[in-house]
Design a protein around this motif. Structure first.
Motif, PDB file in Angstrom:
ATOM      1  N   VAL A 180      88.672 103.426 -65.458  1.00  0.00           N
ATOM      2  CA  VAL A 180      87.225 103.562 -64.791  1.00  0.00           C
ATOM      3  C   VAL A 180      87.339 103.260 -63.377  1.00  0.00           C
ATOM      4  O   VAL A 180      87.888 102.131 -62.904  1.00  0.00           O
ATOM      5  N   MET A 181      86.879 103.994 -62.390  1.00  0.00           N
ATOM      6  CA  MET A 181      86.923 103.942 -61.170  1.00  0.00           C
ATOM      7  C   MET A 181      85.664 103.138 -60.409  1.00  0.00           C
ATOM      8  O   MET A 181      84.685 103.904 -60.791  1.00  0.00           O
ATOM      9  N   VAL A 182      85.792 102.175 -59.627  1.00  0.00           N
ATOM     10  CA  VAL A 182      84.603 101.370 -59.137  1.00  0.00           C
ATOM     11  C   VAL A 182      84.957 101.072 -57.705  1.00  0.00           C
ATOM     12  O   VAL A 182      85.835 100.653 -57.227  1.00  0.00           O
ATOM     13  N   ASN A 183      83.622 101.424 -57.035  1.00  0.00           N
ATOM     14  CA  ASN A 183      83.797 101.183 -55.503  1.00  0.00           C
ATOM     15  C   ASN A 183      83.765  99.566 -55.422  1.00  0.00           C
ATOM     16  O   ASN A 183      82.945  98.979 -55.830  1.00  0.00           O
ATOM     17  N   ALA A 186      80.907  96.162 -64.097  1.00  0.00           N
ATOM     18  CA  ALA A 186      80.271  97.602 -63.758  1.00  0.00           C
ATOM     19  C   ALA A 186      81.245  98.527 -64.654  1.00  0.00           C
ATOM     20  O   ALA A 186      80.585  99.631 -65.065  1.00  0.00           O
ATOM     21  N   ALA A 187      82.325  98.352 -64.727  1.00  0.00           N
ATOM     22  CA  ALA A 187      83.250  99.239 -65.153  1.00  0.00           C
ATOM     23  C   ALA A 187      83.276  99.202 -66.848  1.00  0.00           C
ATOM     24  O   ALA A 187      83.125 100.237 -67.560  1.00  0.00           O
ATOM     25  N   PRO A 238      92.015 100.393 -47.942  1.00  0.00           N
ATOM     26  CA  PRO A 238      90.512 100.195 -48.178  1.00  0.00           C
ATOM     27  C   PRO A 238      89.951 101.066 -48.340  1.00  0.00           C
ATOM     28  O   PRO A 238      88.721 101.427 -48.717  1.00  0.00           O
ATOM     29  N   GLN A 239      90.374 102.514 -48.394  1.00  0.00           N
ATOM     30  CA  GLN A 239      89.504 103.879 -48.825  1.00  0.00           C
ATOM     31  C   GLN A 239      89.582 104.178 -50.271  1.00  0.00           C
ATOM     32  O   GLN A 239      89.214 105.033 -50.666  1.00  0.00           O
ATOM     33  N   MET A 240      90.394 103.172 -51.105  1.00  0.00           N
ATOM     34  CA  MET A 240      90.454 103.472 -52.383  1.00  0.00           C
ATOM     35  C   MET A 240      89.660 102.696 -53.333  1.00  0.00           C
ATOM     36  O   MET A 240      89.251 101.581 -52.826  1.00  0.00           O
ATOM     37  N   PRO A 241      89.342 103.111 -54.458  1.00  0.00           N
ATOM     38  CA  PRO A 241      88.405 102.318 -55.454  1.00  0.00           C
ATOM     39  C   PRO A 241      89.453 101.378 -56.246  1.00  0.00           C
ATOM     40  O   PRO A 241      90.635 101.395 -56.130  1.00  0.00           O
ATOM     41  N   ILE A 242      88.709 100.579 -57.065  1.00  0.00           N
ATOM     42  CA  ILE A 242      89.446  99.569 -57.756  1.00  0.00           C
ATOM     43  C   ILE A 242      89.550 100.342 -59.061  1.00  0.00           C
ATOM     44  O   ILE A 242      88.553 100.926 -59.579  1.00  0.00           O
ATOM     45  N   LYS A 243      90.412 100.486 -59.677  1.00  0.00           N
ATOM     46  CA  LYS A 243      90.488 100.944 -61.171  1.00  0.00           C
ATOM     47  C   LYS A 243      90.904 100.043 -62.115  1.00  0.00           C
ATOM     48  O   LYS A 243      91.724  99.045 -62.100  1.00  0.00           O
ATOM     49  N   VAL A 244      89.858 100.094 -63.187  1.00  0.00           N
ATOM     50  CA  VAL A 244      89.973  98.951 -64.399  1.00  0.00           C
ATOM     51  C   VAL A 244      90.189 100.016 -65.453  1.00  0.00           C
ATOM     52  O   VAL A 244      89.588 101.092 -65.803  1.00  0.00           O
ATOM     53  N   ARG A 245      91.456  99.645 -66.027  1.00  0.00           N
ATOM     54  CA  ARG A 245      92.155 100.178 -67.294  1.00  0.00           C
ATOM     55  C   ARG A 245      91.623  99.636 -68.808  1.00  0.00           C
ATOM     56  O   ARG A 245      91.680  98.496 -68.764  1.00  0.00           O
ATOM     57  N   PHE A 246      91.365 100.521 -69.410  1.00  0.00           N
ATOM     58  CA  PHE A 246      90.642 100.028 -70.877  1.00  0.00           C
ATOM     59  C   PHE A 246      91.777 100.771 -71.896  1.00  0.00           C
ATOM     60  O   PHE A 246      92.205 101.827 -71.660  1.00  0.00           O
ATOM     61  N   ALA A 283      80.281 102.449 -60.380  1.00  0.00           N
ATOM     62  CA  ALA A 283      81.174 103.111 -61.128  1.00  0.00           C
ATOM     63  C   ALA A 283      81.146 104.718 -60.834  1.00  0.00           C
ATOM     64  O   ALA A 283      80.353 105.299 -60.662  1.00  0.00           O
ATOM     65  N   LEU A 284      82.404 105.117 -60.063  1.00  0.00           N
ATOM     66  CA  LEU A 284      82.503 106.445 -59.636  1.00  0.00           C
ATOM     67  C   LEU A 284      82.880 107.497 -60.649  1.00  0.00           C
ATOM     68  O   LEU A 284      82.607 108.724 -60.328  1.00  0.00           O
ATOM     69  N   GLY A 285      83.290 107.069 -61.843  1.00  0.00           N
ATOM     70  CA  GLY A 285      83.787 107.950 -62.879  1.00  0.00           C
ATOM     71  C   GLY A 285      84.710 107.471 -63.592  1.00  0.00           C
ATOM     72  O   GLY A 285      85.362 106.388 -63.355  1.00  0.00           O
ATOM     73  N   GLN A 286      84.989 108.171 -64.728  1.00  0.00           N
ATOM     74  CA  GLN A 286      86.414 107.658 -65.828  1.00  0.00           C
ATOM     75  C   GLN A 286      87.076 108.805 -66.223  1.00  0.00           C
ATOM     76  O   GLN A 286      86.712 109.989 -65.841  1.00  0.00           O
ATOM     77  N   ARG A 287      88.302 108.607 -66.458  1.00  0.00           N
ATOM     78  CA  ARG A 287      89.295 109.608 -67.016  1.00  0.00           C
ATOM     79  C   ARG A 287      90.586 109.170 -67.822  1.00  0.00           C
ATOM     80  O   ARG A 287      90.579 108.116 -67.644  1.00  0.00           O
ATOM     81  N   GLU A 288      90.947 109.722 -68.853  1.00  0.00           N
ATOM     82  CA  GLU A 288      91.876 109.304 -69.541  1.00  0.00           C
ATOM     83  C   GLU A 288      93.209 109.641 -69.105  1.00  0.00           C
ATOM     84  O   GLU A 288      93.517 110.728 -68.516  1.00  0.00           O
TER      85      GLU A 288
END
Length: 373
Positions: A85-88, A44-45, A64-72, A94-99
């Motif tokens: 990229v933040m993923v529920n 998904a990320a 438990p209230q945090m998303p999983i973060k996948v770093r690219f 995918a909740l959104g992304q940021r640098e």
């Protein structure tokens, strides 16, 4: 520079908590029973990230209230860019992304660590840490009281005039905070210049030598590779009591997965000292690092980061480091005040002395003029 470093450091003590407060839509989710397979979350990320982006690591949530973060990682204009990229974890949305470096807390981290100037800024901050140690030591030498007035030196007179009060405040704050400041400065120097600090520590304690870690291919190129779900299972089965925190994806064909876990009781909360290297070909554990088997020097150095941000002693330690971050600007303000007042007094005294010297000359000239008449 000391004041700037202290203030940015104070903000970073509660880095994650502040970031979550400022970005609830991106960093908070409704908790569920268990997260979906990590392979599904990674996919998904990847769909949300640019095509050229390559997954480098995966951060498991702290609660438990945090998303999983996948770093690219990707290259842009010849520079390496880190994209998160933040993923529920319960819906794979995918909740959104940021640098990294492009939002407030990461930018504060960047300027605190490197002044946002890359390697040059990092070296400058390391040198500032060394200068801070010199400033603290010389301040203690100038402050050191005589034995009969040792305890009195840790107090200040509230009934004194303003300049004396600020002078006493400068000395007592510096004395009380000196140990914590020295620890923060030394740990900061280690994190920037480990190649210099580690050999010094090795003169007293045994330290391990880092070596490139590579794996050998098993079978041919068509051999099925171990996926991230299997890596998670292997890690949790090996250390069932430990918290799984990060999974690093293989950077190349001869690189294994690297997993970071934290056992109960470890001093560092954000990143544990348990590490596993797992083969991408057959899932074999190629190497394990545990705090219990660390050489003395490595164990000592493992305290540096948790001492630097205070997490080694829980919330009280973090609060202490947070407050200590305001000490340099307090010392700067009080020291500047005392210096300015002393300078002003010296100028006034100097002008008064010149005026006194001029009086006899005038009298002599008047006397000479009277005799001539």
């Amino acid at each position: 520079m000391f004041a700037f470093s202290g203030l940015t450091g104070s903000a970073l003590v509660f880095y994650q908590d502040i970031d979550e407060f400022l970005n609830p839509g991106l960093l908070k989710v409704e908790p569920g029973e268990d997260h979906l397979p990590l392979s599904e979350i990674t996919l998904a990320a990847q769909k949300a990230a640019p095509v050229e982006a390559k997954p480098s690591r995966l951060y498991l949530p702290r609660h438990p209230q945090m998303p999983i973060k996948v770093r690219f990682s990707l290259s842009r204009d010849g520079e390496k860019v880190l994209l998160d990229v933040m993923v529920n974890p319960y819906t794979a949305e995918a909740l959104g992304q940021r640098e990294w470096g492009g939002y407030l807390m990461s930018f504060l981290y960047k300027i605190h660590y490197t002044l946002a100037l890359g390697d040059i800024g990092e070296s400058i901050m390391g040198a500032m840490g060394a200068l801070l140690i010199g400033s603290i030591v010389t301040g203690l030498v100038l402050w050191r009281p005589k034995l009969r007035s040792f305890f009195q030196a840790f107090t200040f007179r509230r009934s004194a005039n303003l300049t004396r009060f600020i002078y006493d405040l400068h000395k007592t704050i510096g004395a009380y905070s000196s140990v914590v400041l020295l620890v923060i400065a030394f740990s900061g120097i280690y994190m920037i210049f480990p190649q210099y600090v580690k050999p010094l520590v090795g003169m007293a304690l045994s330290v391990s030598e880092p070596s490139p870690f590579k794996q050998s291919a098993v079978g041919n190129n068509e051999t099925p590779r171990v996926n991230v779900d299997e890596v998670e299972t292997i890690a949790r089965d090996t250390f069932p009591q430990a918290e799984l925190q990060r999974i690093f994806f293989p950077a190349s064909a001869d690189s294994p997965y690297r997993v970071i876990m934290r056992q109960p009781g470890e001093i560092r909360k954000t990143s544990g000292n348990v590490q596993l290297w797992i083969s991408t070909y057959d899932g074999d554990i190629l190497k394990i690092q545990e705090p219990q088997s660390m050489p003395g020097g490595d164990a000592f150095l493992s305290w540096m980061f948790p001492l630097h941000n205070g997490e080694a002693f829980g919330l009280p330690g973090r609060i202490l480091v947070f407050l200590t971050g305001f000490v340099p600007i307090t010392l700067y303000a009080t020291g500047l005040w005392v210096w300015w007042r002393k300078r002003k007094a010296r100028l006034k005294s100097s002008q008064g002395s010149e005026s006194d010297k001029a009086i006899p000359d005038n009298l002599d000239r008047r006397a000479s003029s009277s005799r001539l008449r």
